[in-house]
Design an enzyme around this catalytic site. Structure first.
Site, mmCIF file in Angstrom:
data_model
loop_
_atom_site.group_PDB
_atom_site.id
_atom_site.type_symbol
_atom_site.label_atom_id
_atom_site.label_comp_id
_atom_site.label_asym_id
_atom_site.label_seq_id
_atom_site.Cartn_x
_atom_site.Cartn_y
_atom_site.Cartn_z
ATOM 1 N N LYS A 41 0.832 -1.211 0.000
ATOM 2 C CA LYS A 41 0.000 0.000 0.000
ATOM 3 C C LYS A 41 0.869 1.265 0.000
ATOM 4 O O LYS A 41 0.694 2.152 -0.829
ATOM 5 C CB LYS A 41 -0.933 0.013 1.231
ATOM 6 C CG LYS A 41 -1.852 -1.198 1.318
ATOM 7 C CD LYS A 41 -2.766 -1.128 2.527
ATOM 8 C CE LYS A 41 -2.062 -1.280 3.871
ATOM 9 N NZ LYS A 41 -1.439 -2.599 4.093
ATOM 10 N N ARG A 62 -10.344 -0.193 8.896
ATOM 11 C CA ARG A 62 -9.749 -1.498 9.125
ATOM 12 C C ARG A 62 -10.686 -2.421 9.882
ATOM 13 O O ARG A 62 -10.301 -3.510 10.266
ATOM 14 C CB ARG A 62 -8.507 -1.285 9.981
ATOM 15 C CG ARG A 62 -7.232 -1.613 9.282
ATOM 16 C CD ARG A 62 -6.149 -1.428 10.317
ATOM 17 N NE ARG A 62 -4.932 -2.018 9.907
ATOM 18 C CZ ARG A 62 -3.964 -1.372 9.278
ATOM 19 N NH1 ARG A 62 -4.103 -0.119 8.928
ATOM 20 N NH2 ARG A 62 -2.835 -1.987 9.004
ATOM 21 N N ARG A 76 11.585 -5.416 5.185
ATOM 22 C CA ARG A 76 11.309 -3.983 4.967
ATOM 23 C C ARG A 76 12.273 -3.097 5.770
ATOM 24 O O ARG A 76 12.601 -3.389 6.915
ATOM 25 C CB ARG A 76 9.879 -3.660 5.388
ATOM 26 C CG ARG A 76 9.635 -2.149 5.410
ATOM 27 C CD ARG A 76 8.216 -1.747 5.542
ATOM 28 N NE ARG A 76 7.436 -2.586 6.406
ATOM 29 C CZ ARG A 76 6.114 -2.686 6.340
ATOM 30 N NH1 ARG A 76 5.452 -1.991 5.438
ATOM 31 N NH2 ARG A 76 5.472 -3.456 7.160
ATOM 32 N N ARG A 78 10.734 -1.516 11.523
ATOM 33 C CA ARG A 78 9.577 -1.267 12.383
ATOM 34 C C ARG A 78 9.512 -2.329 13.470
ATOM 35 O O ARG A 78 9.727 -3.499 13.199
ATOM 36 C CB ARG A 78 8.289 -1.299 11.541
ATOM 37 C CG ARG A 78 7.952 0.058 10.966
ATOM 38 C CD ARG A 78 6.866 0.037 9.946
ATOM 39 N NE ARG A 78 5.683 -0.755 10.290
ATOM 40 C CZ ARG A 78 4.601 -0.797 9.516
ATOM 41 N NH1 ARG A 78 4.565 -0.116 8.394
ATOM 42 N NH2 ARG A 78 3.570 -1.529 9.859
HETATM 43 P P1 AP5 Z 1 4.775 -1.478 1.926
HETATM 44 O O1 AP5 Z 1 4.483 -0.642 0.729
HETATM 45 O O2 AP5 Z 1 5.480 -0.849 3.086
HETATM 46 O O3 AP5 Z 1 3.455 -2.267 2.396
HETATM 47 P P2 AP5 Z 1 2.158 -1.765 3.180
HETATM 48 O O4 AP5 Z 1 0.993 -2.470 2.563
HETATM 49 O O5 AP5 Z 1 2.123 -0.268 3.240
HETATM 50 O O6 AP5 Z 1 2.462 -2.429 4.574
HETATM 51 P P3 AP5 Z 1 2.232 -2.005 6.083
HETATM 52 O O7 AP5 Z 1 2.924 -3.037 6.894
HETATM 53 O O8 AP5 Z 1 2.629 -0.576 6.310
HETATM 54 O O9 AP5 Z 1 0.729 -2.162 6.240
HETATM 55 P P4 AP5 Z 1 -0.004 -2.412 7.570
HETATM 56 O O10 AP5 Z 1 -1.391 -2.284 7.082
HETATM 57 O O11 AP5 Z 1 0.322 -3.623 8.299
HETATM 58 O O12 AP5 Z 1 0.580 -1.263 8.516
HETATM 59 P P5 AP5 Z 1 0.122 0.224 8.863
HETATM 60 O O13 AP5 Z 1 1.320 1.063 8.842
HETATM 61 O O14 AP5 Z 1 -1.066 0.632 8.075
HETATM 62 O O15 AP5 Z 1 5.642 -2.740 1.390
HETATM 63 C C1 AP5 Z 1 6.113 -3.716 2.282
HETATM 64 C C2 AP5 Z 1 7.506 -4.206 1.835
HETATM 65 O O16 AP5 Z 1 7.383 -4.884 0.571
HETATM 66 C C3 AP5 Z 1 8.515 -3.094 1.612
HETATM 67 O O17 AP5 Z 1 9.783 -3.535 2.019
HETATM 68 C C4 AP5 Z 1 8.476 -2.850 0.103
HETATM 69 O O18 AP5 Z 1 9.708 -2.362 -0.376
HETATM 70 C C5 AP5 Z 1 8.158 -4.250 -0.438
HETATM 71 N N1 AP5 Z 1 7.327 -4.207 -1.650
HETATM 72 C C6 AP5 Z 1 6.274 -3.376 -1.888
HETATM 73 N N2 AP5 Z 1 5.738 -3.616 -3.103
HETATM 74 C C7 AP5 Z 1 6.465 -4.640 -3.648
HETATM 75 C C8 AP5 Z 1 6.392 -5.365 -4.887
HETATM 76 N N3 AP5 Z 1 5.453 -5.084 -5.817
HETATM 77 N N4 AP5 Z 1 7.277 -6.361 -5.098
HETATM 78 C C9 AP5 Z 1 8.224 -6.665 -4.147
HETATM 79 N N5 AP5 Z 1 8.348 -6.031 -2.972
HETATM 80 C C10 AP5 Z 1 7.470 -5.026 -2.700
HETATM 81 O O19 AP5 Z 1 -0.383 0.007 10.371
HETATM 82 C C11 AP5 Z 1 0.508 -0.309 11.414
HETATM 83 C C12 AP5 Z 1 -0.222 -0.457 12.731
HETATM 84 O O20 AP5 Z 1 -0.890 0.772 13.073
HETATM 85 C C13 AP5 Z 1 -1.352 -1.506 12.767
HETATM 86 O O21 AP5 Z 1 -0.869 -2.800 13.012
HETATM 87 C C14 AP5 Z 1 -2.219 -0.970 13.921
HETATM 88 O O22 AP5 Z 1 -1.653 -1.269 15.163
HETATM 89 C C15 AP5 Z 1 -2.145 0.522 13.706
HETATM 90 N N6 AP5 Z 1 -3.229 0.995 12.834
HETATM 91 C C16 AP5 Z 1 -3.090 1.536 11.585
HETATM 92 N N7 AP5 Z 1 -4.291 1.844 11.058
HETATM 93 C C17 AP5 Z 1 -5.218 1.497 12.005
HETATM 94 C C18 AP5 Z 1 -6.635 1.550 12.048
HETATM 95 N N8 AP5 Z 1 -7.349 2.019 11.017
HETATM 96 N N9 AP5 Z 1 -7.262 1.100 13.157
HETATM 97 C C19 AP5 Z 1 -6.571 0.603 14.201
HETATM 98 N N10 AP5 Z 1 -5.214 0.511 14.218
HETATM 99 C C20 AP5 Z 1 -4.544 0.955 13.127
#
Ligand code: AP5
Length: 225
Positions: free
Chosen positions: A18, A94, A129, A158
């Site tokens: 994402k 979410r 990552r 992270r």
């Molecule tokens: P990346 O682009 O970083 O992936 P992402 O989908 O953004 O992953 P996240 O881990 O950030 O998503 P998440 O939903 O778990 O975490 P969030 O920060 O929202 O890519 C990942 C890796 O793959 C990178 O190394 C990249 O280089 C590689 N990659 C990307 N595309 C590729 C491709 N095509 N081919 C190969 N490699 C590739 O949330 C974190 C925490 O915050 C949650 O766990 C929760 O505790 C809290 N939180 C956030 N939102 C909420 C909510 N709405 N409600 C409650 N808690 C929340």
């Protein structure tokens, strides 16, 4: 008259790409990127009250309580830049109740993009990552290594990117996914996220361009009536 701004939601399992796609979308479409994960991590690193509350949930790979996240998102969405330039909401809603909160405030996207990636690849992506605290760019030790030794030396990981925590995050994602999809099924676009990032962006680009065209057509039709 200016084109109506685009309102986009992007969803998918942890590490489905994402954030990586959002960088590309923002560059091309100029939307305001609102990532709840990034907003929460910023609160944690500045040691705010929200950050202190959110930290334990995030580090355990659990969802932060709705009331904290929802207030944060709705206040960000109501700022002038988001209204003016359109928005790209990443990581919210979410849960079913978060989706309901947006519906009740009449915050409805034009399109809901879902990135699909197989579980075993997600785990490798999370564990590999790396983040650049200076440019905020997302890297991966194998897939997208840093360009220079200087960048490499400052990359961070992270705390929720261990294999065990990724599994917990993935389980929570799966538990909630269907209930959220039911809210957005009429505007949902599923994309295979297990391709090179440029290929995935190509698909997203054509979807968003189409949505923009449709909005423009509707606007013209409306103004000629
Ligand atoms: P990346 O682009 O970083 O992936 P992402 O989908 O953004 O992953 P996240 O881990 O950030 O998503 P998440 O939903 O778990 O975490 P969030 O920060 O929202 O890519 C990942 C890796 O793959 C990178 O190394 C990249 O280089 C590689 N990659 C990307 N595309 C590729 C491709 N095509 N081919 C190969 N490699 C590739 O949330 C974190 C925490 O915050 C949650 O766990 C929760 O505790 C809290 N939180 C956030 N939102 C909420 C909510 N709405 N409600 C409650 N808690 C929340």
């Amino acid at each position: 008259l200016k084109e109506p701004p685009l309102k986009v939601m992007i969803s998918g399992a942890p590490a489905s790409g994402k954030g990586t796609q959002c960088e590309l979308i923002v560059k091309k479409f100029g939307l305001v990127h609102i990532s709840t994960g990034d907003l929460l991590r910023a609160e944690v690193s500045s040691g705010t009250e929200i950050g202190n509350k959110a930290k334990e949930f995030m580090n355990a790979g659990k969802l932060v309580p709705d009331e904290i996240v929802t207030a944060m998102v709705t206040s960000r969405l109501s700022r002038e830049d988001a209204k003016e330039n359109g928005w790209l909401l990443d990581g919210y809603p979410r849960s079913f109740s978060q989706a309901q909160s947006l519906q009740s405030l009449k915050i409805i996207p034009d399109v809901y993009i879902v990135l699909d990636v197989p579980d075993e690849i997600l785990i490798d992506r999370c564990v590999g990552r790396r983040l650049d605290p200076v440019t905020k760019k997302i890297y991966h030790v194998k897939n997208f290594p840093p360009e220079t030794e200087e960048i490499k030396a400052r990359l961070t990981t992270r705390p929720d990117d261990t294999e065990e925590k990724v599994k917990s995050r993935l389980e929570i994602y799966k538990k909630n996914a269907d209930a959220i999809l039911s809210t957005y099924s009429n505007i949902m676009k599923r994309i295979d996220g297990n391709h090179p990032k440029e290929v995935i962006f190509g698909e997203i680009d054509s979807i968003l361009s189409q949505v923009l065209n449709d909005k423009e057509k509707k606007r013209k039709l409306g103004s000629s009536l």
